[in-house]
Design a protein around this motif. Structure first.
Motif, PDB file in Angstrom:
ATOM      1  N   ALA A   1      52.021  57.430  99.635  1.00  0.00           N
ATOM      2  CA  ALA A   1      52.527  57.879  98.339  1.00  0.00           C
ATOM      3  C   ALA A   1      52.416  59.396  98.189  1.00  0.00           C
ATOM      4  O   ALA A   1      53.096  59.992  97.347  1.00  0.00           O
ATOM      5  CB  ALA A   1      51.756  57.179  97.207  1.00  0.00           C
ATOM      6  N   ASP A   2      51.581  60.027  99.021  1.00  0.00           N
ATOM      7  CA  ASP A   2      51.421  61.482  98.964  1.00  0.00           C
ATOM      8  C   ASP A   2      52.411  62.207  99.869  1.00  0.00           C
ATOM      9  O   ASP A   2      52.308  63.423 100.061  1.00  0.00           O
ATOM     10  CB  ASP A   2      49.995  61.865  99.366  1.00  0.00           C
ATOM     11  CG  ASP A   2      49.651  61.463 100.800  1.00  0.00           C
ATOM     12  OD1 ASP A   2      50.388  60.632 101.384  1.00  0.00           O
ATOM     13  OD2 ASP A   2      48.644  61.955 101.338  1.00  0.00           O
ATOM     14  N   ALA A   3      53.371  61.491 100.420  1.00  0.00           N
ATOM     15  CA  ALA A   3      54.265  62.055 101.426  1.00  0.00           C
ATOM     16  C   ALA A   3      55.188  63.124 100.859  1.00  0.00           C
ATOM     17  O   ALA A   3      55.593  63.082  99.697  1.00  0.00           O
ATOM     18  CB  ALA A   3      55.097  60.949 102.071  1.00  0.00           C
TER      19      ALA A   3
ATOM     20  N   VAL B   1      53.299  61.985 110.821  1.00  0.00           N
ATOM     21  CA  VAL B   1      54.695  62.422 110.838  1.00  0.00           C
ATOM     22  C   VAL B   1      55.568  61.267 111.309  1.00  0.00           C
ATOM     23  O   VAL B   1      55.234  60.598 112.295  1.00  0.00           O
ATOM     24  CB  VAL B   1      54.901  63.629 111.771  1.00  0.00           C
ATOM     25  CG1 VAL B   1      56.336  64.141 111.687  1.00  0.00           C
ATOM     26  CG2 VAL B   1      53.920  64.737 111.452  1.00  0.00           C
ATOM     27  N   ARG B   2      56.690  61.029 110.624  1.00  0.00           N
ATOM     28  CA  ARG B   2      57.633  59.984 111.021  1.00  0.00           C
ATOM     29  C   ARG B   2      59.032  60.357 110.528  1.00  0.00           C
ATOM     30  O   ARG B   2      59.175  61.201 109.623  1.00  0.00           O
ATOM     31  CB  ARG B   2      57.231  58.617 110.458  1.00  0.00           C
ATOM     32  CG  ARG B   2      57.099  58.550 108.948  1.00  0.00           C
ATOM     33  CD  ARG B   2      57.390  57.135 108.431  1.00  0.00           C
ATOM     34  NE  ARG B   2      58.812  56.826 108.529  1.00  0.00           N
ATOM     35  CZ  ARG B   2      59.306  55.583 108.445  1.00  0.00           C
ATOM     36  NH1 ARG B   2      58.496  54.560 108.306  1.00  0.00           N
ATOM     37  NH2 ARG B   2      60.612  55.382 108.514  1.00  0.00           N
ATOM     38  N   PRO B   3      60.080  59.742 111.081  1.00  0.00           N
ATOM     39  CA  PRO B   3      61.426  60.004 110.566  1.00  0.00           C
ATOM     40  C   PRO B   3      61.573  59.436 109.153  1.00  0.00           C
ATOM     41  O   PRO B   3      60.906  58.463 108.788  1.00  0.00           O
ATOM     42  CB  PRO B   3      62.340  59.256 111.544  1.00  0.00           C
ATOM     43  CG  PRO B   3      61.498  58.951 112.733  1.00  0.00           C
ATOM     44  CD  PRO B   3      60.100  58.827 112.237  1.00  0.00           C
ATOM     45  N   ALA B   4      62.474  60.027 108.386  1.00  0.00           N
ATOM     46  CA  ALA B   4      62.713  59.517 107.030  1.00  0.00           C
ATOM     47  C   ALA B   4      63.709  58.370 107.029  1.00  0.00           C
ATOM     48  O   ALA B   4      63.730  57.581 106.087  1.00  0.00           O
ATOM     49  CB  ALA B   4      63.216  60.642 106.126  1.00  0.00           C
ATOM     50  N   ASP B   5      64.537  58.271 108.075  1.00  0.00           N
ATOM     51  CA  ASP B   5      65.519  57.188 108.107  1.00  0.00           C
ATOM     52  C   ASP B   5      65.035  56.071 109.030  1.00  0.00           C
ATOM     53  O   ASP B   5      63.933  56.122 109.575  1.00  0.00           O
ATOM     54  CB  ASP B   5      66.899  57.696 108.534  1.00  0.00           C
ATOM     55  CG  ASP B   5      66.909  58.291 109.932  1.00  0.00           C
ATOM     56  OD1 ASP B   5      66.037  57.922 110.750  1.00  0.00           O
ATOM     57  OD2 ASP B   5      67.784  59.127 110.228  1.00  0.00           O
TER      58      ASP B   5
ATOM     59  N   ASP C   1      67.447  67.062 110.366  1.00  0.00           N
ATOM     60  CA  ASP C   1      67.014  65.680 110.141  1.00  0.00           C
ATOM     61  C   ASP C   1      65.741  65.672 109.310  1.00  0.00           C
ATOM     62  O   ASP C   1      64.832  66.490 109.509  1.00  0.00           O
ATOM     63  CB  ASP C   1      66.770  64.963 111.470  1.00  0.00           C
ATOM     64  CG  ASP C   1      68.062  64.645 112.194  1.00  0.00           C
ATOM     65  OD1 ASP C   1      68.997  64.134 111.552  1.00  0.00           O
ATOM     66  OD2 ASP C   1      68.153  64.935 113.404  1.00  0.00           O
ATOM     67  N   LEU C   2      65.656  64.702 108.397  1.00  0.00           N
ATOM     68  CA  LEU C   2      64.519  64.620 107.500  1.00  0.00           C
ATOM     69  C   LEU C   2      63.334  63.928 108.166  1.00  0.00           C
ATOM     70  O   LEU C   2      63.487  62.919 108.857  1.00  0.00           O
ATOM     71  CB  LEU C   2      64.901  63.856 106.229  1.00  0.00           C
ATOM     72  CG  LEU C   2      65.978  64.487 105.356  1.00  0.00           C
ATOM     73  CD1 LEU C   2      66.331  63.575 104.187  1.00  0.00           C
ATOM     74  CD2 LEU C   2      65.517  65.854 104.834  1.00  0.00           C
ATOM     75  N   VAL C   3      62.151  64.490 107.938  1.00  0.00           N
ATOM     76  CA  VAL C   3      60.911  63.884 108.423  1.00  0.00           C
ATOM     77  C   VAL C   3      59.964  63.683 107.247  1.00  0.00           C
ATOM     78  O   VAL C   3      60.075  64.350 106.205  1.00  0.00           O
ATOM     79  CB  VAL C   3      60.240  64.743 109.504  1.00  0.00           C
ATOM     80  CG1 VAL C   3      61.131  64.847 110.730  1.00  0.00           C
ATOM     81  CG2 VAL C   3      59.897  66.130 108.972  1.00  0.00           C
ATOM     82  N   VAL C   4      59.056  62.735 107.425  1.00  0.00           N
ATOM     83  CA  VAL C   4      58.046  62.420 106.416  1.00  0.00           C
ATOM     84  C   VAL C   4      56.713  62.995 106.874  1.00  0.00           C
ATOM     85  O   VAL C   4      56.290  62.783 108.014  1.00  0.00           O
ATOM     86  CB  VAL C   4      57.915  60.892 106.228  1.00  0.00           C
ATOM     87  CG1 VAL C   4      56.799  60.570 105.234  1.00  0.00           C
ATOM     88  CG2 VAL C   4      59.240  60.298 105.782  1.00  0.00           C
ATOM     89  N   LEU C   5      56.046  63.742 106.010  1.00  0.00           N
ATOM     90  CA  LEU C   5      54.731  64.311 106.288  1.00  0.00           C
ATOM     91  C   LEU C   5      53.741  63.738 105.286  1.00  0.00           C
ATOM     92  O   LEU C   5      53.973  63.791 104.084  1.00  0.00           O
ATOM     93  CB  LEU C   5      54.761  65.833 106.162  1.00  0.00           C
ATOM     94  CG  LEU C   5      55.850  66.589 106.931  1.00  0.00           C
ATOM     95  CD1 LEU C   5      55.829  68.061 106.558  1.00  0.00           C
ATOM     96  CD2 LEU C   5      55.671  66.406 108.419  1.00  0.00           C
ATOM     97  N   ALA C   6      52.630  63.197 105.775  1.00  0.00           N
ATOM     98  CA  ALA C   6      51.637  62.606 104.881  1.00  0.00           C
ATOM     99  C   ALA C   6      50.260  62.718 105.516  1.00  0.00           C
ATOM    100  O   ALA C   6      50.126  62.944 106.722  1.00  0.00           O
ATOM    101  CB  ALA C   6      51.969  61.147 104.594  1.00  0.00           C
TER     102      ALA C   6
END
Length: 279
Positions: A98-100, A119-123, A161-166
């Motif tokens: 949830a803090d991503a 770190v992971r892809p957003a799609d 490309d979108l990435v997720v950071l958390a």
């Protein structure tokens, strides 16, 4: 419902289990191989011509899903609502991350100066595997990706490309649930701590939590929902396309019946399963 299965996409044992279930039910199906039209990274993969009249459900890669869309097969491949930003919007505090922060890779500078970050892809295309990285490793990897893009070399991941950071999280166990028509129809534990652990016996509290999440939001008529058991309680890990997701120890009989029931002709002939039965 006519099922189309991609050969060599799922592990052999799971693929055999699925075929056994389809044959036991007399569900029509075909196994196909994807062929590259050209020997190029961006070539369109093709499937054999099939004479199909009626609804079609495909199991395999997103390339098979694209082929299904071109051929007009429906329901085909379910890939709506899989962007991580939508999960954050709809599940909010239920999300493990949830803090991503979601950002383009070329703008993904180190967040909050943490030494380690997930770190992971957003799609859902999974251009790379989600992982915990140290700051220096992340910065080095990001620069290599951007340098390749500047060189003109083809690659699955680019700077836009979108990435997720958390922040990294501790996880006790992980579960996958197959959801069809707003209902959790089957599920399986697939990880215990850091070890693979397949178990069809799912704690009812985890299944009930998954169903509560489904009741909050469902992106597609059918999808996979992964749940984590953590020191902070149960949390949503991610959502995946049901067409491309592993089965683990899930009850494939339940899954086949549920997918077939998306076809109104099958639905009228199916016996209703008792409510509250465990997956």
């Amino acid at each position: 419902m006519f099922w189309i299965l991609q050969r060599n996409f799922f592990n052999a044992q799971a693929f055999e289990r699925l075929q056994d279930e389809l044959q036991a039910r007399g569900t029509p199906h075909a196994v196909v191989d994807l062929r590259m039209r050209d020997r190029l990274p961006l070539a369109i993969e093709t499937v054999p011509e099939l004479d199909i009249d009626g609804p079609v459900f495909v199991l395999g890669s997103s390339s098979l899903g694209q082929a299904a869309r071109r051929k007009g097969w429906a329901p085909g491949y379910f890939d709506q609502g899989l962007d991580y930003r939508e999960l954050l919007q709809h599940y909010a505090d239920r999300m493990l991350n949830a803090d991503a922060v979601v950002a383009p890779l070329d703008q993904a500078y180190w967040w909050r100066t943490r030494e380690r970050l997930f770190v992971r892809p957003a799609d859902d295309h999974k251009a790379f595997t989600g992982q915990v990285m140290h700051r220096e490793d992340f910065e080095s990897w990001r620069e290599r990706v951007l340098a390749l893009q500047r060189s003109g070399a083809w690659q699955a991941l680019g700077g836009d490309d979108l990435v997720v950071l958390a922040s990294p999280k501790d996880i006790h166990a992980e579960y996958r649930f197959h959801v069809v028509a707003h209902r959790v129809v089957t599920g399986s534990q697939y990880r215990l701590g850091r070890q693979s652990c397949l178990d069809a016996r799912v704690d009812p509290r985890v299944r009930d939590y998954a169903q509560a999440c489904v009741d909050t939001w469902s992106p597609n008529p059918a999808f996979c929902l992964d749940i984590a058991d953590t020191p902070q309680g149960l949390k949503v890990l991610e959502i995946n396309a049901i067409n491309s997701s592993g089965f683990y120890a899930s009850d494939l009989g339940r899954l086949v019946r549920a997918i077939d029931a998306l076809d109104p002709e099958h639905e009228s002939r199916e016996h209703h399963e008792p409510e509250g039965s465990t997956p």
